[in-house]
Design a protein around this motif. Structure first.
Motif: not given
Length: 133
Positions: A14-23, A53-55
């Motif tokens: 969840k933290d990783f997704v919050k850091a990469n909102p393109k996901i 591609s999501f970063r």
């Protein structure tokens, strides 16, 4: 309302997704599912090229066609290291039991003609079953 405590790996995802909102945008577009993304994240980690591609602030990196085989082997090795050995052993035991069951069924169908089955017991001597009075 009681809130369940999530597994630590789910919290990290969840933290990783919050850091990469393109996901989030990819899931909303229907291009992928949360399950697929979580499995990839869990197996390959955050540093895998799949996430380039999501970063934020980075463009997708196109790999050269002459990629070294050692990178591929290192990736597989890291996946194997992350596997739960107890869970893998349980899956192997289940597969072994299934194969044993299949072998038993096959052996029942491959009986030799000398061993009659329950339905082939002593055929009548006459094709007509009449009793004499």
């Amino acid at each position: 309302m009681v809130q369940k405590k999530l597994h630590p790996s789910v919290e990290q995802f969840k933290d990783f997704v919050k850091a990469n909102p393109k996901i989030i945008q990819e899931v909303r577009k229907g291009n992928t599912t949360w399950k697929e993304l979580y499995e990839d994240w869990y197996l390959f980690g955050e540093d895998d090229s799949r996430w380039d591609s999501f970063r934020e602030g980075k463009k997708p990196v196109i790999k050269e066609s002459g990629e070294k085989k050692t990178d591929w082997i290192a990736q597989i090795t890291s996946v194997i290291k992350k596997m739960d050995q107890n869970q893998m052993e349980e899956h192997i035991q289940n597969i072994s039991q299934a194969l044993t069951a299949v072998q038993g069924v096959i052996s029942q169908f491959q009986r030799s003609p000398q061993q009659p089955g329950p339905q082939q017991a002593n055929p009548p001597t006459s094709p007509f079953m009449f009793r004499k009075d």
